[in-house]
Write a protein that holds these residues in place. Structure first.
Motif, mmCIF file in Angstrom:
data_model
loop_
_atom_site.group_PDB
_atom_site.id
_atom_site.type_symbol
_atom_site.label_atom_id
_atom_site.label_comp_id
_atom_site.label_asym_id
_atom_site.label_seq_id
_atom_site.Cartn_x
_atom_site.Cartn_y
_atom_site.Cartn_z
ATOM 1 N N GLU A 54 41.225 26.781 -39.691
ATOM 2 C CA GLU A 54 40.323 25.938 -38.900
ATOM 3 C C GLU A 54 40.052 24.664 -39.685
ATOM 4 N N SER A 80 36.183 21.837 -39.860
ATOM 5 C CA SER A 80 35.144 22.778 -39.431
ATOM 6 C C SER A 80 33.755 22.175 -39.563
ATOM 7 N N GLN A 138 37.532 31.604 -36.114
ATOM 8 C CA GLN A 138 37.347 32.954 -36.647
ATOM 9 C C GLN A 138 37.104 33.965 -35.532
ATOM 10 N N LYS A 139 36.268 33.587 -34.553
ATOM 11 C CA LYS A 139 36.006 34.489 -33.411
ATOM 12 C C LYS A 139 37.281 34.666 -32.588
ATOM 13 N N CYS A 192 40.345 34.557 -33.658
ATOM 14 C CA CYS A 192 41.245 35.432 -34.412
ATOM 15 C C CYS A 192 40.834 36.895 -34.272
ATOM 16 N N GLU A 193 39.528 37.138 -34.275
ATOM 17 C CA GLU A 193 39.042 38.514 -34.074
ATOM 18 C C GLU A 193 39.423 39.021 -32.688
ATOM 19 N N PHE A 196 42.837 35.329 -40.121
ATOM 20 C CA PHE A 196 42.129 34.057 -40.279
ATOM 21 C C PHE A 196 42.184 33.676 -41.753
ATOM 22 N N LYS A 201 38.476 28.038 -43.453
ATOM 23 C CA LYS A 201 38.010 26.783 -42.872
ATOM 24 C C LYS A 201 38.190 25.639 -43.854
#
Length: 314
Positions: free
Chosen positions: A232, A235, A257-258, A260-261, A267, A270
């Protein structure tokens, strides 16, 4: 367009198919005529690329579904960090963004020329263990526009992958244009037998970028490219004077990050937006050496360690 069944999107029949260039999905493709009239069977360039890259340990595509996310800058920073991490390791960058080659300027070798020998094109050396090849070295002026259709761009990519004499390399990072079209299909096809390590995907936090990055992840899965991780970029903004941090691109949906989850992809970390880094890249300087205390440089080094680990596991 592509030449092996396991490396083409579902909509493309592939050049080996009897319907190549004739299927309804081929309508509008710049390679339609070539596929319809060309010989059927595997592209001999695939074997040439495999042989040329046998001495390259890790081959990494750097992708971004969205333009303007800083992919070329991230590629250059990762290459410099990999080279600095271990001076015994040899690192190279291949710039296959044919219409927007940035690496010669970012790596500080804009005025260099490419030389050719019996063993192929020699890359331009940035440092003792860092080299680069780009179409930017072949232009008479940095302002020259490259106005090529798909087949000519694909031919250039094949030439870069099969004719550059890299020598023994530990890491080859390939900077690609945004999207999931000709250049990406060509690269994935020619690298299909060459032991491609995987891809690093670059995004920014806002949803308008993440929408396109999800498409890039889907592309990688459809053409069987291992995703080493997502970075990312931008950021947060780091003020060069007071080091205060601000959100320029709010992560309204949780950011990379969200995502990727949700999509079950690694991930890597950043990268903050630091104007000093941008200035270094514009001037072709090495931020790893000139700005060792920058939060962005510290993040790059952390991401690089994770990337090394991901490569070793692949």
């Amino acid at each position: 367009m592509a030449s092996t069944e396991n490396t083409v999107p579902e909509h493309c029949p592939g050049t080996e198919s009897a319907n190549a260039g004739k299927d309804s999905a081929c309508a509008g493709c710049p390679n339609q005529q070539i596929c319809a009239t060309g010989p059927k069977g595997p592209d001999p360039g695939i074997q040439l690329v495999k042989e040329r890259l046998e001495c390259v340990k890790h081959k990494i595509l750097v992708l971004s579904g969205k333009g303007g996310v800083g992919k070329s800058t991230v590629t250059a920073l990762l290459s410099r960090a990999l080279a600095a991490n271990d001076i015994e390791k040899n690192v190279a960058v291949l710039d296959i963004d044919i219409c927007g080659p940035s690496q010669p300027r970012v790596l500080g070798v804009l005025d260099e020329e490419v030389h050719q020998s019996g063993s192929g094109w020699s890359p331009v050396y940035v440092d003792d263990n860092l080299s680069v090849m780009s179409i930017g070295f072949l232009l008479s002026s940095p302002d020259d526009a490259i106005i090529w259709r798909g087949p000519k761009k694909n031919g250039m990519i094949k030439q870069f992958l099969s004719e550059v004499d890299w020598g023994n390399l530990d890491y080859l990072l390939m900077d690609t244009p945004p999207g999931t079209s000709d250049e990406h299909l060509s690269a994935s096809t020619y690298l299909s037998q060459a032991g491609l390590t995987g891809a690093v995907i670059v995004t920014t936090p806002q949803e308008v970028a993440l929408i396109d990055v999800r498409k890039e992840i889907d592309f990688c899965r459809k053409v069987n490219i291992n995703i080493l991780g997502v970075v990312e970029n931008m950021s947060i903004f780091v003020c060069p004077s007071c080091i205060r941090q601000s959100e320029i691109f709010p992560a309204t949906t949780g950011g990379a990050q969200k995502m990727c989850e949700d999509l079950n992809v690694p991930f890597l970390g950043k990268l903050p937006l630091d104007p000093k880094i941008a200035r270094c890249c514009d001037e072709g300087k090495n931020p790893i050496e000139t700005l060792p205390d920058s939060p962005a440089v510290k993040s790059v080094l952390t991401i690089t360690k994770k990337l090394i680990e991901a490569c070793e596991k692949s």
